[in-house]
Design a protein around this motif. Structure first.
Motif, short mmCIF file in Angstrom:
data_model
loop_
_atom_site.label_atom_id
_atom_site.label_comp_id
_atom_site.label_asym_id
_atom_site.label_seq_id
_atom_site.Cartn_x
_atom_site.Cartn_y
_atom_site.Cartn_z
N ALA A 80 0.82 -1.21 0.00
CA ALA A 80 0.00 0.00 0.00
C ALA A 80 0.86 1.26 0.00
O ALA A 80 0.51 2.25 -0.65
N VAL A 81 1.98 1.22 0.71
CA VAL A 81 2.89 2.37 0.71
C VAL A 81 3.44 2.61 -0.69
O VAL A 81 3.63 3.76 -1.09
N GLY A 82 3.70 1.53 -1.43
CA GLY A 82 4.16 1.68 -2.81
C GLY A 82 5.53 1.13 -3.11
O GLY A 82 6.09 1.42 -4.17
N PHE A 83 6.11 0.32 -2.23
CA PHE A 83 7.44 -0.22 -2.49
C PHE A 83 7.41 -1.21 -3.65
O PHE A 83 6.47 -1.98 -3.82
N GLU A 84 8.49 -1.17 -4.45
CA GLU A 84 8.59 -2.06 -5.61
C GLU A 84 8.96 -3.48 -5.19
O GLU A 84 8.40 -4.45 -5.68
N THR A 85 9.94 -3.59 -4.31
CA THR A 85 10.38 -4.90 -3.83
C THR A 85 10.34 -4.90 -2.31
O THR A 85 10.88 -4.00 -1.66
N VAL A 86 9.70 -5.91 -1.74
CA VAL A 86 9.56 -6.01 -0.28
C VAL A 86 10.15 -7.34 0.17
O VAL A 86 9.78 -8.39 -0.35
N THR A 87 11.07 -7.26 1.12
CA THR A 87 11.68 -8.46 1.69
C THR A 87 11.34 -8.55 3.17
O THR A 87 11.58 -7.61 3.93
N LEU A 88 10.76 -9.68 3.55
CA LEU A 88 10.48 -9.95 4.95
C LEU A 88 11.57 -10.87 5.51
O LEU A 88 11.94 -11.86 4.86
#
Length: 342
Positions: A80-88
């Motif tokens: 929702a924030v808009g990050f292209e790549t998200v790593t958990l």
């Protein structure tokens, strides 16, 4: 705000002076390399560091716990924030349930792919380029989906079709996906002027589309609520009641349809007025059906107590549907005033 004259230096270079206090406030010194960018809203942005859309390139989020909900919330929030790549990254290790939760989230987000899902990492990437996205078309699609769900739910209520509820829940998830995509682009636009350039919209228009999409997603959920009420009916509604319910539901949907079209058609003032007037008539029509439902003199509906309560709840969903249409009409009215005076 201060004004400065544009000065020509040499054959083809122009300069604008910066107030000394501005330079001091932002740690600007003679000889520093600055970054300039022009944008579709006629702004020229001067930065001391190269950022903008790069700020939304990657995000890393620590997950402390083994509950699947932690993974779902983290991925949905970062998207929702808009990050292209998200790593958990887990404090210990991701469980099978958490990896399944990640796959479920990705299935419900438009243009998103799961790149890695193992014990030590879950990485999700958004693949949809904003330059290839039409937010307006997404709202049009959401308009069609929400009204279609609502129309099918009304038929289910009238026919006492208990099976429609499960079918429509899945379609409501489609409406939610479309809304989340619009919300994502709005969030990115608050950080990146480049996002606005790619979408070809002003921030004001994008916000209008976002509010409209949010209301349309709510209309879809109200439709699911109507279908839920149908599960409490053991037999179809009597013809007079069925006809009144159909007309009331159609009146509520018309408010939503007219208001949404007004927003999409550059804040059409005539449609806005029609939608707002239609809201008052729709609410009055629904209230009349509701009052007749409990009128012992006419007794239009001789159902069980549970069925009567279910129908009353369905009518409340219709009222809330009309209210959401009025909220969209308010968006169109504000846009008309803004566009006529800005």
């Amino acid at each position: 705000m201060q004004t400065r004259k544009l000065q020509q230096v040499g054959g083809g270079t122009y300069t604008v002076s910066i107030p000394k206090e501005w330079a001091n406030d932002h740690q600007l010194e003679a000889g520093m390399e600055l970054y300039l960018a022009t944008h579709s809203d006629d702004s020229i942005v001067l930065r001391a560091a190269e950022k903008d859309v790069d700020e939304l390139a990657t995000a890393t989020v620590a997950v402390d716990g083994d509950e699947p909900a932690l993974v779902r919330r983290a991925l949905q929030a970062a998207h929702a924030v808009g990050f292209e790549t998200v790593t958990l990254e887990p404090v210990e290790a991701f469980t099978d349930e958490q990896r399944r939760a990640a796959r479920s989230v990705v299935r419900n987000l438009v243009g998103t792919d799961l790149l890695v899902a193992n014990d030590g990492e879950i990485t999700v990437q958004h693949l949809l380029d904003a330059a290839n996205v039409s937010v307006r078309q997404s709202v049009v699609q959401l308009q069609f989906t929400a009204l279609s769900i609502h129309r099918t739910a009304t038929d289910a209520l009238v026919d006492a079709d208990a099976d429609a509820y499960e079918r429509l829940r899945g379609r409501a998830d489609e409406a939610d996906r479309l809304f989340r995509m619009v919300a994502r682009h709005l969030s990115r636009s608050l950080v990146s002027l480049e996002e606005i350039d790619c979408l070809g919209l002003t921030r004001a228009t994008l916000f209008d589309y976002y509010v409209t999409a949010r209301q349309l997603e709510g209309v879809a959920r109200r439709g699911v609520g109507v279908a839920r009420a149908a599960r409490r009916l053991s037999e179809p509604l009597p013809d007079p009641v069925a006809e009144n319910v159909r007309e009331a539901a159609e009146a509520a949907r018309t408010v939503v349809d007219d208001a949404t079209t007004a927003v999409l058609d550059d804040a059409d003032e005539d449609l806005t007025a029609i939608a707002l007037d239609g809201h008052e008539r729709a609410v009055a029509e629904i209230e009349a059906v509701d009052e007749a439902l409990f009128d012992e003199a006419t007794a239009p509906f001789d159902g069980s107590t549970a069925a009567t309560v279910a129908l009353a709840r369905a009518l409340d969903h219709l009222t809330r549907t009309a209210d959401r249409g009025a909220a969209v009409a308010d968006v169109a009215a504000r846009a008309a005033i803004r566009d006529g005076n800005v």
